[in-house]
Design a protein around this motif. Sequence first.
Motif, PDB file in Angstrom:
ATOM      1  N   PHE A 257      -6.793  -9.735  -0.531  1.00 58.40           N
ATOM      2  CA  PHE A 257      -5.665  -9.341  -1.367  1.00 58.40           C
ATOM      3  C   PHE A 257      -6.141  -8.416  -2.483  1.00 58.40           C
ATOM      4  O   PHE A 257      -7.325  -8.327  -2.785  1.00 58.40           O
ATOM      5  N   ALA A 258      -5.190  -7.741  -3.065  1.00 60.28           N
ATOM      6  CA  ALA A 258      -5.416  -6.940  -4.272  1.00 60.28           C
ATOM      7  C   ALA A 258      -4.109  -6.967  -5.051  1.00 60.28           C
ATOM      8  O   ALA A 258      -3.053  -7.294  -4.500  1.00 60.28           O
ATOM      9  N   HIS A 259      -4.168  -6.626  -6.316  1.00 67.43           N
ATOM     10  CA  HIS A 259      -2.945  -6.572  -7.124  1.00 67.43           C
ATOM     11  C   HIS A 259      -3.087  -5.484  -8.176  1.00 67.43           C
ATOM     12  O   HIS A 259      -4.183  -5.212  -8.677  1.00 67.43           O
ATOM     13  N   HIS A 260      -1.974  -4.849  -8.451  1.00 70.45           N
ATOM     14  CA  HIS A 260      -1.937  -3.769  -9.438  1.00 70.45           C
ATOM     15  C   HIS A 260      -0.530  -3.660 -10.001  1.00 70.45           C
ATOM     16  O   HIS A 260       0.433  -4.129  -9.392  1.00 70.45           O
ATOM     17  N   GLU A 261      -0.426  -2.968 -11.115  1.00 69.42           N
ATOM     18  CA  GLU A 261       0.885  -2.585 -11.626  1.00 69.42           C
ATOM     19  C   GLU A 261       1.511  -1.662 -10.580  1.00 69.42           C
ATOM     20  O   GLU A 261       0.823  -0.852  -9.964  1.00 69.42           O
TER      21      GLU A 261
ATOM     22  N   GLU B 185      13.159   1.119 -12.928  1.00 69.49           N
ATOM     23  CA  GLU B 185      13.739   0.696 -14.200  1.00 69.49           C
ATOM     24  C   GLU B 185      13.015  -0.445 -14.894  1.00 69.49           C
ATOM     25  O   GLU B 185      13.237  -0.679 -16.071  1.00 69.49           O
ATOM     26  N   THR B 186      12.197  -1.195 -14.179  1.00 68.16           N
ATOM     27  CA  THR B 186      11.564  -2.365 -14.776  1.00 68.16           C
ATOM     28  C   THR B 186      10.065  -2.341 -14.508  1.00 68.16           C
ATOM     29  O   THR B 186       9.567  -1.501 -13.770  1.00 68.16           O
ATOM     30  N   GLU B 187       9.372  -3.273 -15.098  1.00 70.22           N
ATOM     31  CA  GLU B 187       7.956  -3.460 -14.793  1.00 70.22           C
ATOM     32  C   GLU B 187       7.856  -4.149 -13.438  1.00 70.22           C
ATOM     33  O   GLU B 187       8.710  -4.962 -13.082  1.00 70.22           O
ATOM     34  N   ALA B 188       6.818  -3.829 -12.693  1.00 73.80           N
ATOM     35  CA  ALA B 188       6.632  -4.455 -11.387  1.00 73.80           C
ATOM     36  C   ALA B 188       5.148  -4.676 -11.125  1.00 73.80           C
ATOM     37  O   ALA B 188       4.295  -3.964 -11.653  1.00 73.80           O
TER      38      ALA B 188
END
Length: 115
Positions: free
Chosen positions: A49-53, A58-61
């Motif tokens: 897995f990996a994760h990032h902004e 319209e919103t943060e994700a």
Amino acid sequence: MPQRSIPPRVLDDAAFPLRVKLHVPALGLGPVLIEILRWLRSEVGEANFAHHEADSLETEALAVYFRRSDHLLSFLQAFPDLQLADETNSPGYRNPKTLRRLQGQRVRGAFSSSG
């Protein structure tokens, strides 16, 4: 001339086959993010897995990337309160195919209700 390295976010987006985009509330994910990362490390494993902004209209994700679909499904089951960052109904989203389909439905609906 120095060669620029590819940002990890771009590299992961290109390399991982699966991604889920999650809505981040105005006050952030807070302790939920810590719980998510702990779960991912123990249940999925660092290499899977990996994760990032994530980009969002319209919103943060938050984007979480997976190598296997069963890991993605287990993740969603483990965190049922997380909201997907689905902004296809956002005023800022314009997809020509979707707009044509919706316009066609309105036209058909207008004819069927009068006939």
